[in-house]
Write a protein that holds these residues in place. Structure first.
Motif, PDB file in Angstrom:
ATOM      1  N   ASP A 660     -60.918 -28.618  -9.875  1.00 14.55           N
ATOM      2  CA  ASP A 660     -60.308 -27.291  -9.902  1.00 14.55           C
ATOM      3  C   ASP A 660     -60.060 -26.828  -8.473  1.00 14.55           C
ATOM      4  OD1 ASP A 660     -60.623 -27.319 -12.655  1.00 14.55           O
ATOM      5  OD2 ASP A 660     -62.575 -26.316 -12.555  1.00 14.55           O
ATOM      6  N   ARG A 661     -58.836 -26.342  -8.218  1.00 13.90           N
ATOM      7  CA  ARG A 661     -58.502 -25.862  -6.876  1.00 13.90           C
ATOM      8  C   ARG A 661     -57.722 -24.556  -6.978  1.00 13.90           C
ATOM      9  NH1 ARG A 661     -55.473 -30.567  -3.659  1.00 13.90           N
ATOM     10  NH2 ARG A 661     -54.013 -30.288  -5.409  1.00 13.90           N
ATOM     11  N   LEU A 662     -57.874 -23.722  -5.974  1.00 11.05           N
ATOM     12  CA  LEU A 662     -56.983 -22.587  -5.801  1.00 11.05           C
ATOM     13  C   LEU A 662     -55.772 -23.062  -5.027  1.00 11.05           C
ATOM     14  CD1 LEU A 662     -59.428 -19.706  -4.753  1.00 11.05           C
ATOM     15  CD2 LEU A 662     -58.584 -20.267  -7.041  1.00 11.05           C
ATOM     16  N   LYS A 663     -54.598 -22.733  -5.530  1.00 13.65           N
ATOM     17  CA  LYS A 663     -53.350 -23.039  -4.831  1.00 13.65           C
ATOM     18  C   LYS A 663     -52.846 -21.743  -4.211  1.00 13.65           C
ATOM     19  CE  LYS A 663     -48.665 -24.805  -5.583  1.00 13.65           C
ATOM     20  NZ  LYS A 663     -47.699 -25.324  -6.614  1.00 13.65           N
ATOM     21  N   VAL A 664     -52.814 -21.703  -2.884  1.00 17.77           N
ATOM     22  CA  VAL A 664     -52.394 -20.509  -2.163  1.00 17.77           C
ATOM     23  C   VAL A 664     -51.047 -20.819  -1.514  1.00 17.77           C
ATOM     24  CG1 VAL A 664     -53.001 -18.801  -0.433  1.00 17.77           C
ATOM     25  CG2 VAL A 664     -54.815 -19.969  -1.713  1.00 17.77           C
ATOM     26  N   THR A 665     -50.012 -20.134  -1.965  1.00 18.64           N
ATOM     27  CA  THR A 665     -48.663 -20.396  -1.489  1.00 18.64           C
ATOM     28  C   THR A 665     -48.193 -19.242  -0.614  1.00 18.64           C
ATOM     29  OG1 THR A 665     -48.134 -21.672  -3.468  1.00 18.64           O
ATOM     30  CG2 THR A 665     -46.277 -20.881  -2.160  1.00 18.64           C
ATOM     31  N   VAL A 666     -47.806 -19.560   0.615  1.00 13.64           N
ATOM     32  CA  VAL A 666     -47.261 -18.575   1.547  1.00 13.64           C
ATOM     33  C   VAL A 666     -45.756 -18.787   1.592  1.00 13.64           C
ATOM     34  CG1 VAL A 666     -47.266 -17.706   3.901  1.00 13.64           C
ATOM     35  CG2 VAL A 666     -49.392 -18.561   2.883  1.00 13.64           C
ATOM     36  N   SER A 667     -45.005 -17.734   1.257  1.00 13.94           N
ATOM     37  CA  SER A 667     -43.542 -17.815   1.214  1.00 13.94           C
ATOM     38  C   SER A 667     -42.944 -16.934   2.295  1.00 13.94           C
ATOM     39  CB  SER A 667     -43.020 -17.377  -0.158  1.00 13.94           C
ATOM     40  OG  SER A 667     -43.512 -18.224  -1.179  1.00 13.94           O
TER      41      SER A 667
END
Length: 952
Positions: A660-667
């Motif tokens: 399980d991972r947190l996916k942190v997307t910076v746009s």
């Protein structure tokens, strides 16, 4: 009809691109002084407001758009006028007279269309604020006094616009071509009091006289309980009292009000007690009202049913009880929000079939007496004002095409001023509020007016083939012969470039009334279809997909920057012949593009994004071979912040090992500058951590960072937050609540012993640990569920521990009986709400006395409500153990666009319990309660669904 005490939300939905067809305007600057006005009297105000000086802020073509400004503290107030696409078209400064505290704005003569005027001033607290009001430049609609057979009506509440405001509101409605109003001013408990005495309040007389003066047909409501008769009529004596009351109302208004509707949503929440939603009770009350009205006003139209949505099983029972004999027209409230308007034709086709079955092959007129989309800002409840406008236009067109005789939009004026309140924001008009002194239009008002003006005297001819089910081409014919073809796309996630066949010039009217003429090249004109209908005045031969000319823009853009718009000529459909050259012009910016046969070419124009967050529409005039032959369109979402962060779950399962991972997307929304990420702090429940380092996010790009979160229980929902630090010192935050919810590949079976097999190593959803309750307790129901999949089906299996098991009488009644509820939606929870419109399925699986199956309660687009074809439902009940075991198989093809090819989607699961009291032979909406994971199904809150992922 909605009332203040009502607590149930009607969601809405569905959203969109901005105006496609409009005229390029010149930005100017105007400065005026209060001394130029007609010496206004002093005005007391503690704020800054737009003073509405023209009724409704609705202006004629060629009329100057003039407004007043009220300000208690400012000496001058800057103002800006923007068009529907968010583009600044005029701006200036209004000087404020020190004595009267008033100023004046003259925005000049503007092209047809919708606009906003925004003031920037000082409020009572000394804070700089912005106040915005809408206004319209439009051609008047058909005069109601000349359109007796018009379809176009609206719901209206006197309490929202009392006194003189009522007169203004009906005049504004009449200007839009609205020739009928459904009004709630004749409730039983206000007319008959005390018992046996009938009185007609002065407000009701005011409303009636005003409608007659305007030439607008009133539809008055007969309904709701009277305490002197025990509330909702349930006895012969009470129904006799309702008959006398109906006769008294009809007699009093016989020469002024042509139609009376019996009750409001008897099925759907406005009946109670022993008769709650009972078709049998309603049939008796309907017969009483019909007899009462006809005894004194035989020419009046009695409208029956008035149901929430279109429950065909309830209608069939009503028809079996003779209901069709006691109504001249049948009314429905086919709310589809927050989804798209398309699909009402299926509901109406089902109703007509039932009518013919129980009425010797005959039909009676169908009236839609409520339908609407709220523009509330609350997530999961409302849609944007742009989507509301699109939904208004398309709902009217769908109703017209389906043969609806009368249509009453819900409603004319906002019922309140709270932006997040769903019930306050259904109106076509805003009422006077802190931003403006009087009513002013929303885009939906102009959208309604355009349909009424174009089609009041027209009849539906046919739907033209387009080769794409999402591309709608409806042809209407007027009484004197001219044709109008209306085009739009119901797929808001992509633009639809088309070519339209015509032998001569094509006059095009956009959704908000702007007009232009296109000249065919080789017999074709070119358009980009979006969710905004366009009206074509020409003999249209065919409509076909054509990518010849198109424009595109980044999905998101930063406020205050330029948007790079790519203009394209695609000549790949021609293997021989001449090159194609097109000139694109967008808001004064021009590019010429040529493409040789078999090739594609493009150029980039940079167009200001503007400074207002939201949808920014972009429209290009296209000249081909020297002729104005097309309009290409697209949009971009303008964000106030140039860089944003989003957190979502990311999961994988290999064998028995789950990661399980947190996916942190910076746009990065900026088209001009890169963003440098230095680090990201995160938390998931009680677990915290930091993603060290970072990286560069290029212009108009995105970058994802991951943080592993170990030891989490599957399907357990936890609060999540992330904070990203940028090199320039800025910080970005996002928060949510979700879990890690893997959907394993497995094909379960229910064996002859009533046991589930095939679920080895599949994590269960232990509802006692991760679920919540509503209306019931663990003693009444507690379940374990498993969600799995294969290439053919999505599966839900369950073991429910429950002492009592009461199967539904009919498959259609599963939503109110013992069932497993399954809510599914493409994408993230609530994705598309308020933007392009959400699609979702509400499925109820279980066993009924008619057999087992799945009933679909709410569906996207043109998919019919009812039994799900091809679904498999097996149920085994063990009374000794007190368990009910389910195996449910939902074919992927029945929940498109969901498919195994798109591994991530949103899901909620519910165990429903039937009310223990057996009622009369009808379906009840209110079940006893439920246990749920996701908590979004029975609440109609898509934002509460949970993101899941298919594991390979």
């Amino acid at each position: 009809m909605r009332h203040r005490h009502r607590s149930r939300w009607r969601l809405s939905g569905a959203a969109v691109t901005l105006a496609v067809l409009s005229t390029v305007l010149t930005v100017g600057q105007v400065q005026v002084s209060a001394a130029d006005s007609d010496a206004p009297a002093a005005v007391a105000t503690d704020d800054v407001r737009v003073k509405v000086t023209t009724r409704g802020n609705v202006f004629d073509p060629g009329q100057d758009a003039v407004f007043g400004v009220l300000s208690a503290r400012d000496t001058e107030v800057p103002w800006t006028v923007r068009d529907y696409r968010g583009r600044t078209v005029q701006q200036g400064t209004a000087a404020i007279d020190a004595t009267t505290r008033e100023g004046r704005i003259d925005a000049g003569r503007l092209p047809l269309g919708y606009y906003t005027v925004t003031l920037r001033g000082t409020d009572a607290a000394g804070t700089t604020v912005e106040r915005t009001a809408g206004f319209a430049v439009m051609r008047p609609g058909p005069d109601p006094r000349d359109t007796a057979e018009s379809m176009f009506g609206v719901n209206h509440h006197y309490r929202s616009t009392p006194g003189a405001e009522w007169d203004d509101s009906t005049a504004i409605a009449a200007r839009a071509g609205i020739n009928a109003a459904r009004v709630d001013v004749t409730y039983w408990n206000t007319i008959e009091k005390p018992k046996g005495t009938y009185q007609f309040p002065e407000t009701t007389e005011h409303v009636t006289d005003n409608l007659v003066e305007r030439g607008q047909d009133g539809l008055y409501l007969l309904g709701f309980g009277n305490s002197d008769y025990g509330g909702v009529p349930s006895t012969d004596a009470a129904n006799e009292g309702f008959r006398r009351y109906s006769a008294a109302v009809a007699a009093h208004y016989a020469d002024r009000i042509p139609a009376f509707e019996v009750w409001n949503e008897y099925y759907g929440g406005f009946s109670s007690g022993v008769c709650s939603q009972s078709a049998k009770c309603y049939a008796r009350t309907l017969a009483a009202a019909y007899d009462g009205v006809k005894s004194v006003a035989p020419g009046a139209t009695v409208v029956g049913a008035s149901s929430f949505k279109v429950p065909l099983d309830w209608f069939e029972e009503l028809f079996q009880l003779g209901g069709l004999e006691h109504m001249d027209a049948l009314s429905i409230h086919p709310y589809r929000a927050p989804g798209a308007p398309e699909g009402v034709g299926l509901d109406i086709a089902g109703l007509k079939e039932l009518m013919r079955k129980y009425n010797d092959g005959r039909e009676i007129p169908i009236w839609i007496t409520e339908q609407g989309w709220t523009s509330a800002t609350r997530e999961g409840i409302g849609v944007s004002e742009q989507v509301q406008a699109e939904s208004t236009s398309r709902a009217l067109l769908e109703a017209k095409a389906a043969g609806v005789a009368k249509y009453y939009w819900y409603d004319l004026v906002n019922d309140g001023d709270k932006p997040a309140n769903g019930e306050h924001n259904f109106g076509l008009l805003r009422r006077g509020n802190p931003a403006a002194t009087a009513m002013n239009p929303k885009p939906a008002y102009l959208a309604y007016a355009t349909v009424a003006r174009e089609l009041t005297t027209a009849e539906f001819d046919r739907r033209l083939p387009t080769g794409d089910e999402a591309v709608h081409a409806y042809r209407f014919r007027d009484e004197d012969g001219p044709t109008t073809t209306v085009l739009w796309s119901s797929d808001r996630r992509e633009d639809k470039p088309v070519r339209v066949r015509s032998d001569g010039p094509v006059e095009v009217v956009d959704m908000l009334g702007a007009e232009r003429v296109l000249e065919p090249v080789d017999g074709w004109v070119y358009l980009t279809l979006t969710g905004e209908p366009v009206f074509l005045h020409a003999a249209v031969g065919s409509v076909r997909e054509s990518p010849l000319v198109s424009i595109s823009a980044p999905e998101v853009s930063a406020a205050g920057e330029d948007v790079p718009v790519t203009v394209t000529v695609d000549n790949r459909g021609q293997s021989a012949g001449a090159a194609r050259t097109a000139v694109f012009e967008i808001e004064g910016h021009r590019a010429t593009v040529s493409a040789q046969p078999g090739h594609r070419a493009g150029a980039v124009l940079r167009v200001p994004a503007g400074d207002v967050p939201g949808t920014r529409g972009l429209s290009a005039d296209v000249t081909i071979d020297g002729r104005s032959a097309g309009v290409a369109a697209t949009d971009t979402q303008v964000g106030r912040e140039p860089v944003v962060v989003d957190v979502s779950p990311d999961m994988s399962v290999v064998g028995r090992v789950r990661t399980d991972r947190l996916k942190v997307t910076v746009s990065n929304r900026s088209a001009e500058e890169s963003a440098e990420v230095r680090g990201i702090d995160w938390s998931f429940g009680s677990v915290t951590g930091t993603i060290e380092g970072g990286g560069t996010v290029p212009p108009l790009g995105s970058r994802s960072f991951y943080a592993e979160v170990g030891g989490q229980s599957p399907f357990a929902v936890r609060p999540v937050s992330v904070t990203a630090s940028l090199a320039d010192g800025a910080t970005l935050t996002d928060s949510d609540s979700f879990g890690f919810s893997p959907i394993m590949r497995a094909t379960p079976q229910l064996d002859d012993e009533g046991q589930l097999t095939g679920l080895t190593n599949v994590p269960k959803i232990d509802m006692s640990q991760v679920g919540t309750y509503s209306g019931i307790t663990a003693d009444e129901a507690d379940a374990d569920l498993w969600a799995t999949w294969d290439e053919q089906n999505l599966y839900v299996s369950a073991v429910v521990r429950e002492k009592d098991y009461r199967p539904a009488k009919k498959l259609n009644w599963l939503p109110a009986g013992e069932s497993i509820g399954i809510g599914v939606q493409p994408g993230k929870p609530g994705e598309g709400l308020g933007a392009w419109g959400a699609e979702w399925y509400m499925l109820y699986a279980g066993e009924s006395l008619e057999g087992s199956g799945i009933y679909a309660e709410s569906l996207p687009r043109d998919y019919p409500v009812g039994a799900v074809e091809g679904a498999e439902v097996d149920v085994a009940r063990d009374d000794v153990a007190g368990t009910t075991t389910y195996r449910v198989a939902v074919p992927w093809e029945r929940i498109a666009p969901l498919s195994p090819d798109d591994a991530s989607f949103s899901l909620t699961l519910t165990v429903n319990k039937k009310h223990p009291v057996e009622r009369d032979n009808y379906r009840q909406l209110g079940i006893d309660g439920w246990q749920t994971w996701g908590d979004g199904l029975n609440n109609w809150k898509l934002v509460r669904y949970q993101q899941v992922e298919l594991q390979r």
